[in-house]
Design a protein around this motif. Structure first.
Motif, mmCIF file in Angstrom:
data_model
loop_
_atom_site.group_PDB
_atom_site.id
_atom_site.type_symbol
_atom_site.label_atom_id
_atom_site.label_comp_id
_atom_site.label_asym_id
_atom_site.label_seq_id
_atom_site.Cartn_x
_atom_site.Cartn_y
_atom_site.Cartn_z
ATOM 1 N N LYS A 129 0.830 -1.212 0.000
ATOM 2 C CA LYS A 129 0.000 0.000 0.000
ATOM 3 C C LYS A 129 0.859 1.255 0.000
ATOM 4 N N VAL A 179 -9.052 5.520 -9.318
ATOM 5 C CA VAL A 179 -9.145 4.946 -7.981
ATOM 6 C C VAL A 179 -10.351 4.017 -7.927
ATOM 7 N N THR A 220 -5.921 2.152 -4.784
ATOM 8 C CA THR A 220 -6.306 2.952 -3.613
ATOM 9 C C THR A 220 -6.011 4.434 -3.836
ATOM 10 N N ARG A 221 -6.707 5.248 -3.080
ATOM 11 C CA ARG A 221 -6.537 6.698 -3.112
ATOM 12 C C ARG A 221 -5.271 7.068 -2.346
#
Length: 120
Positions: free
Chosen positions: A5, A94, A118-119
């Motif tokens: 991430k 996104v 993901t943002r």
């Protein structure tokens, strides 16, 4: 997973600031895009994305589809279609992006992937 991430967040940040490099991944790694033998959900959960679908266009294709069409393996009205055998696709939205093989039966055998971006 946290490292993945963080890398994705860094990559998206660089894109926002117009840094022009990205990682490129072959969907399914060395196994490629095929109907059986690859868990694409597991594969996708480990990646940051600018993807390349490599496959034999005589037997496969790539269809970007809606979530409903992904769930039902329906390739009749795709968002986008790719047929080159080496399709480079930038994932710049996104959220979930859904891809399936449009050849009869392939999606139902597991040749589909849900990629989540993901943002930042």
């Amino acid at each position: 997973m946290a490292l993945v991430k963080n890398i994705l967040l860094l990559t998206l940040t660089m894109v926002l600031f117009e840094v022009s490099f990205a990682a490129v991944y072959n969907v399914g790694d060395s196994a490629g895009w095929k109907a059986m033998g690859v868990n694409y959900t597991e594969w996708a959960s480990k990646q940051n994305f600018h993807v390349v679908f490599n496959y034999n266009p005589t037997f496969h294709n790539v269809k970007q589809v809606t979530v409903n069409n992904f769930m039902h393996c329906n390739s009749t009205s795709p968002i986008a279609s790719f047929t080159s055998g080496s399709d480079k696709i930038v994932l710049n939205n996104v959220g979930h992006q859904y891809f399936i093989c449009g050849f009869p039966g392939h999606c139902k055998m597991g040749q589909k992937v849900d990629i989540f971006v993901t943002r930042v």
